[in-house]
Scaffold this motif. Structure first.
Motif, PDB file in Angstrom:
ATOM      1  N   GLU A 147      11.542  13.582  -6.763  1.00  0.00           N
ATOM      2  CA  GLU A 147      11.980  12.280  -7.275  1.00  0.00           C
ATOM      3  C   GLU A 147      12.926  11.613  -6.277  1.00  0.00           C
ATOM      4  OE1 GLU A 147      13.845  10.306 -11.291  1.00  0.00           O
ATOM      5  OE2 GLU A 147      14.700  12.214 -10.620  1.00  0.00           O
ATOM      6  N   PHE A 148      13.860  12.384  -5.733  1.00  0.00           N
ATOM      7  CA  PHE A 148      14.808  11.844  -4.751  1.00  0.00           C
ATOM      8  C   PHE A 148      14.075  11.298  -3.525  1.00  0.00           C
ATOM      9  CE2 PHE A 148      17.384  12.477  -0.929  1.00  0.00           C
ATOM     10  CZ  PHE A 148      18.453  11.634  -1.229  1.00  0.00           C
ATOM     11  N   VAL A 149      13.098  12.045  -3.032  1.00  0.00           N
ATOM     12  CA  VAL A 149      12.350  11.632  -1.844  1.00  0.00           C
ATOM     13  C   VAL A 149      11.564  10.352  -2.130  1.00  0.00           C
ATOM     14  CG1 VAL A 149      10.435  12.259  -0.311  1.00  0.00           C
ATOM     15  CG2 VAL A 149      12.209  13.935  -0.838  1.00  0.00           C
ATOM     16  N   VAL A 150      10.870  10.302  -3.259  1.00  0.00           N
ATOM     17  CA  VAL A 150      10.074   9.119  -3.601  1.00  0.00           C
ATOM     18  C   VAL A 150      10.972   7.901  -3.762  1.00  0.00           C
ATOM     19  CG1 VAL A 150       8.634   8.068  -5.412  1.00  0.00           C
ATOM     20  CG2 VAL A 150       8.156  10.403  -4.618  1.00  0.00           C
ATOM     21  N   LYS A 151      12.082   8.046  -4.459  1.00  0.00           N
ATOM     22  CA  LYS A 151      12.997   6.918  -4.643  1.00  0.00           C
ATOM     23  C   LYS A 151      13.620   6.489  -3.314  1.00  0.00           C
ATOM     24  CE  LYS A 151      14.001   7.411  -9.513  1.00  0.00           C
ATOM     25  NZ  LYS A 151      15.006   7.553 -10.552  1.00  0.00           N
ATOM     26  N   SER A 152      13.891   7.424  -2.439  1.00  0.00           N
ATOM     27  CA  SER A 152      14.434   7.086  -1.116  1.00  0.00           C
ATOM     28  C   SER A 152      13.429   6.272  -0.312  1.00  0.00           C
ATOM     29  CB  SER A 152      14.812   8.356  -0.346  1.00  0.00           C
ATOM     30  OG  SER A 152      15.838   9.051  -1.004  1.00  0.00           O
ATOM     31  N   TYR A 153      12.166   6.714  -0.315  1.00  0.00           N
ATOM     32  CA  TYR A 153      11.130   5.950   0.380  1.00  0.00           C
ATOM     33  C   TYR A 153      11.018   4.537  -0.193  1.00  0.00           C
ATOM     34  CZ  TYR A 153       8.944   9.325   3.554  1.00  0.00           C
ATOM     35  OH  TYR A 153       8.682  10.165   4.599  1.00  0.00           O
ATOM     36  N   LYS A 154      11.031   4.427  -1.517  1.00  0.00           N
ATOM     37  CA  LYS A 154      10.928   3.105  -2.151  1.00  0.00           C
ATOM     38  C   LYS A 154      12.076   2.209  -1.728  1.00  0.00           C
ATOM     39  CE  LYS A 154       8.345   4.395  -6.304  1.00  0.00           C
ATOM     40  NZ  LYS A 154       8.398   4.531  -7.760  1.00  0.00           N
ATOM     41  N   SER A 155      13.269   2.775  -1.682  1.00  0.00           N
ATOM     42  CA  SER A 155      14.454   2.010  -1.278  1.00  0.00           C
ATOM     43  C   SER A 155      14.330   1.532   0.166  1.00  0.00           C
ATOM     44  CB  SER A 155      15.699   2.872  -1.456  1.00  0.00           C
ATOM     45  OG  SER A 155      16.834   2.193  -1.011  1.00  0.00           O
ATOM     46  N   ILE A 156      13.863   2.409   1.030  1.00  0.00           N
ATOM     47  CA  ILE A 156      13.674   2.048   2.441  1.00  0.00           C
ATOM     48  C   ILE A 156      12.656   0.940   2.583  1.00  0.00           C
ATOM     49  CG2 ILE A 156      12.778   2.898   4.662  1.00  0.00           C
ATOM     50  CD1 ILE A 156      14.095   5.648   3.868  1.00  0.00           C
ATOM     51  N   ILE A 157      11.533   1.062   1.875  1.00  0.00           N
ATOM     52  CA  ILE A 157      10.471   0.057   1.963  1.00  0.00           C
ATOM     53  C   ILE A 157      10.958  -1.306   1.484  1.00  0.00           C
ATOM     54  CG2 ILE A 157       8.212  -0.611   1.032  1.00  0.00           C
ATOM     55  CD1 ILE A 157       7.535   2.439   1.040  1.00  0.00           C
ATOM     56  N   GLU A 158      11.729  -1.302   0.414  1.00  0.00           N
ATOM     57  CA  GLU A 158      12.237  -2.575  -0.118  1.00  0.00           C
ATOM     58  C   GLU A 158      13.179  -3.265   0.856  1.00  0.00           C
ATOM     59  OE1 GLU A 158      13.845  -1.461  -3.917  1.00  0.00           O
ATOM     60  OE2 GLU A 158      11.850  -1.161  -4.766  1.00  0.00           O
ATOM     61  N   LYS A 159      13.843  -2.518   1.737  1.00  0.00           N
ATOM     62  CA  LYS A 159      14.786  -3.092   2.696  1.00  0.00           C
ATOM     63  C   LYS A 159      14.100  -3.567   3.974  1.00  0.00           C
ATOM     64  CE  LYS A 159      18.652  -0.477   0.931  1.00  0.00           C
ATOM     65  NZ  LYS A 159      19.642   0.552   1.151  1.00  0.00           N
ATOM     66  N   ILE A 160      12.846  -3.210   4.148  1.00  0.00           N
ATOM     67  CA  ILE A 160      12.120  -3.604   5.368  1.00  0.00           C
ATOM     68  C   ILE A 160      11.735  -5.071   5.271  1.00  0.00           C
ATOM     69  CG2 ILE A 160      10.027  -3.245   6.726  1.00  0.00           C
ATOM     70  CD1 ILE A 160      10.071  -0.333   5.885  1.00  0.00           C
TER      71      ILE A 160
ATOM     72  N   LYS B 103       0.840  -1.208   0.000  1.00  0.00           N
ATOM     73  CA  LYS B 103       0.000   0.000   0.000  1.00  0.00           C
ATOM     74  C   LYS B 103       0.871   1.252   0.000  1.00  0.00           C
ATOM     75  CE  LYS B 103      -4.193  -1.816   2.110  1.00  0.00           C
ATOM     76  NZ  LYS B 103      -5.097  -1.752   3.260  1.00  0.00           N
ATOM     77  N   ALA B 104       1.970   1.225   0.755  1.00  0.00           N
ATOM     78  CA  ALA B 104       2.895   2.366   0.792  1.00  0.00           C
ATOM     79  C   ALA B 104       3.509   2.587  -0.580  1.00  0.00           C
ATOM     80  CB  ALA B 104       3.976   2.137   1.842  1.00  0.00           C
ATOM     81  N   LEU B 105       3.928   1.509  -1.231  1.00  0.00           N
ATOM     82  CA  LEU B 105       4.520   1.622  -2.574  1.00  0.00           C
ATOM     83  C   LEU B 105       3.486   2.131  -3.584  1.00  0.00           C
ATOM     84  CD1 LEU B 105       6.670  -1.633  -2.646  1.00  0.00           C
ATOM     85  CD2 LEU B 105       7.531   0.723  -2.643  1.00  0.00           C
ATOM     86  N   ASP B 106       2.257   1.663  -3.466  1.00  0.00           N
ATOM     87  CA  ASP B 106       1.196   2.133  -4.370  1.00  0.00           C
ATOM     88  C   ASP B 106       0.958   3.633  -4.208  1.00  0.00           C
ATOM     89  OD1 ASP B 106       0.898  -0.472  -5.289  1.00  0.00           O
ATOM     90  OD2 ASP B 106      -0.905  -0.877  -4.103  1.00  0.00           O
ATOM     91  N   LEU B 107       0.981   4.105  -2.967  1.00  0.00           N
ATOM     92  CA  LEU B 107       0.813   5.547  -2.730  1.00  0.00           C
ATOM     93  C   LEU B 107       1.943   6.344  -3.372  1.00  0.00           C
ATOM     94  CD1 LEU B 107      -0.343   5.580   0.999  1.00  0.00           C
ATOM     95  CD2 LEU B 107      -1.687   6.322  -0.977  1.00  0.00           C
ATOM     96  N   LEU B 108       3.157   5.834  -3.258  1.00  0.00           N
ATOM     97  CA  LEU B 108       4.305   6.530  -3.851  1.00  0.00           C
ATOM     98  C   LEU B 108       4.189   6.620  -5.373  1.00  0.00           C
ATOM     99  CD1 LEU B 108       7.178   5.047  -1.676  1.00  0.00           C
ATOM    100  CD2 LEU B 108       6.350   7.410  -1.655  1.00  0.00           C
ATOM    101  N   GLU B 109       3.593   5.618  -5.981  1.00  0.00           N
ATOM    102  CA  GLU B 109       3.414   5.617  -7.442  1.00  0.00           C
ATOM    103  C   GLU B 109       2.460   6.718  -7.908  1.00  0.00           C
ATOM    104  OE1 GLU B 109       5.011   3.954  -9.874  1.00  0.00           O
ATOM    105  OE2 GLU B 109       6.291   3.208  -8.258  1.00  0.00           O
ATOM    106  N   GLU B 110       1.641   7.209  -7.018  1.00  0.00           N
ATOM    107  CA  GLU B 110       0.664   8.239  -7.373  1.00  0.00           C
ATOM    108  C   GLU B 110       1.252   9.649  -7.387  1.00  0.00           C
ATOM    109  OE1 GLU B 110      -2.498   7.793  -8.480  1.00  0.00           O
ATOM    110  OE2 GLU B 110      -1.865   5.701  -8.522  1.00  0.00           O
ATOM    111  N   ILE B 111       2.464   9.820  -6.879  1.00  0.00           N
ATOM    112  CA  ILE B 111       3.062  11.160  -6.806  1.00  0.00           C
ATOM    113  C   ILE B 111       3.646  11.538  -8.155  1.00  0.00           C
ATOM    114  CG2 ILE B 111       4.859  12.577  -5.741  1.00  0.00           C
ATOM    115  CD1 ILE B 111       4.566  10.841  -3.231  1.00  0.00           C
ATOM    116  N   LYS B 112       3.326  12.739  -8.612  1.00  0.00           N
ATOM    117  CA  LYS B 112       3.854  13.280  -9.863  1.00  0.00           C
ATOM    118  C   LYS B 112       5.083  14.107  -9.535  1.00  0.00           C
ATOM    119  CE  LYS B 112       3.779  15.130 -14.090  1.00  0.00           C
ATOM    120  NZ  LYS B 112       5.000  14.946 -14.763  1.00  0.00           N
ATOM    121  N   TYR B 113       6.173  13.857 -10.273  1.00  0.00           N
ATOM    122  CA  TYR B 113       7.405  14.631 -10.070  1.00  0.00           C
ATOM    123  C   TYR B 113       8.192  14.704 -11.367  1.00  0.00           C
ATOM    124  CZ  TYR B 113       9.206   9.878  -9.562  1.00  0.00           C
ATOM    125  OH  TYR B 113       9.500   8.557  -9.772  1.00  0.00           O
TER     126      TYR B 113
END
Length: 167
Positions: free
Chosen positions: A154-167, A137-147
């Motif tokens: 873009e840096f913030v969204v990619k950072s969040y994605k990277s963090i989520i993938e490591k959890i 659900k967190a990753l899906d929300l990130l996909e909705e952000i336009k940048y």
């Protein structure tokens, strides 16, 4: 600190009255077979959102023509001379969640209210989903952000994605 839906719809009602005075939405010849789609875009705090791109296209037919409008400083937009029928509405602006596609029927003049989420609000929701263990659900929300490419967003969204993938 989102306002209640009642406040949002009260805000919508106020703008509806303003929009009714717009000649482009109120003066079209009913028998012309064409309508104007008017509306406004506000954020989660009911503040007008300028420069938001609103798009629409016929819901049926391959290669349907896409119409678009850019919101003004007061959040208002108008798409003129649409044929009667069903349309899919969507839109975007950098730093906001994209508008998910939704359908409207245009038999008469239409005035719509669209509430969008800022990147800050989306990221707050992403953090809540992470805390709940809802990684997808967190990753899906990130996909909705336009940048834009190479932007802070873009840096913030990619950072969040990277963090989520490591959890």
């Amino acid at each position: 600190m989102a306002r209640s839906k009642k406040t949002f719809f009260g805000y919508c009602l106020s703008f509806l009255l303003i929009l009714l005075s717009f000649q482009s939405c109120a003066s079209k010849n009913v028998f012309s077979g064409k309508i104007d789609l008017c509306g406004f875009v506000v954020d989660e705090n009911n503040n007008a959102v300028s420069n938001f791109i609103i798009r629409c296209k016929k819901s049926s037919g391959i290669g349907s023509k896409e119409y678009s409008a850019l919101t003004e400083s007061n959040g208002l937009f108008t798409i003129n001379d649409l044929n009667y029928g069903e349309y899919i509405i969507f839109g975007e602006k950098n730093g906001f969640a994209k508008i998910s596609e939704f359908k409207i029927q245009t038999q008469t003049q239409k005035i719509i209210c669209i509430q969008v989420c800022s990147i800050d609000n989306v990221l707050n929701n992403v953090e809540k989903q992470i805390q709940l263990g809802e990684k997808q659900k967190a990753l899906d929300l990130l996909e909705e952000i336009k940048y834009e490419s190479d932007s802070c967003e873009e840096f913030v969204v990619k950072s969040y994605k990277s963090i989520i993938e490591k959890i």
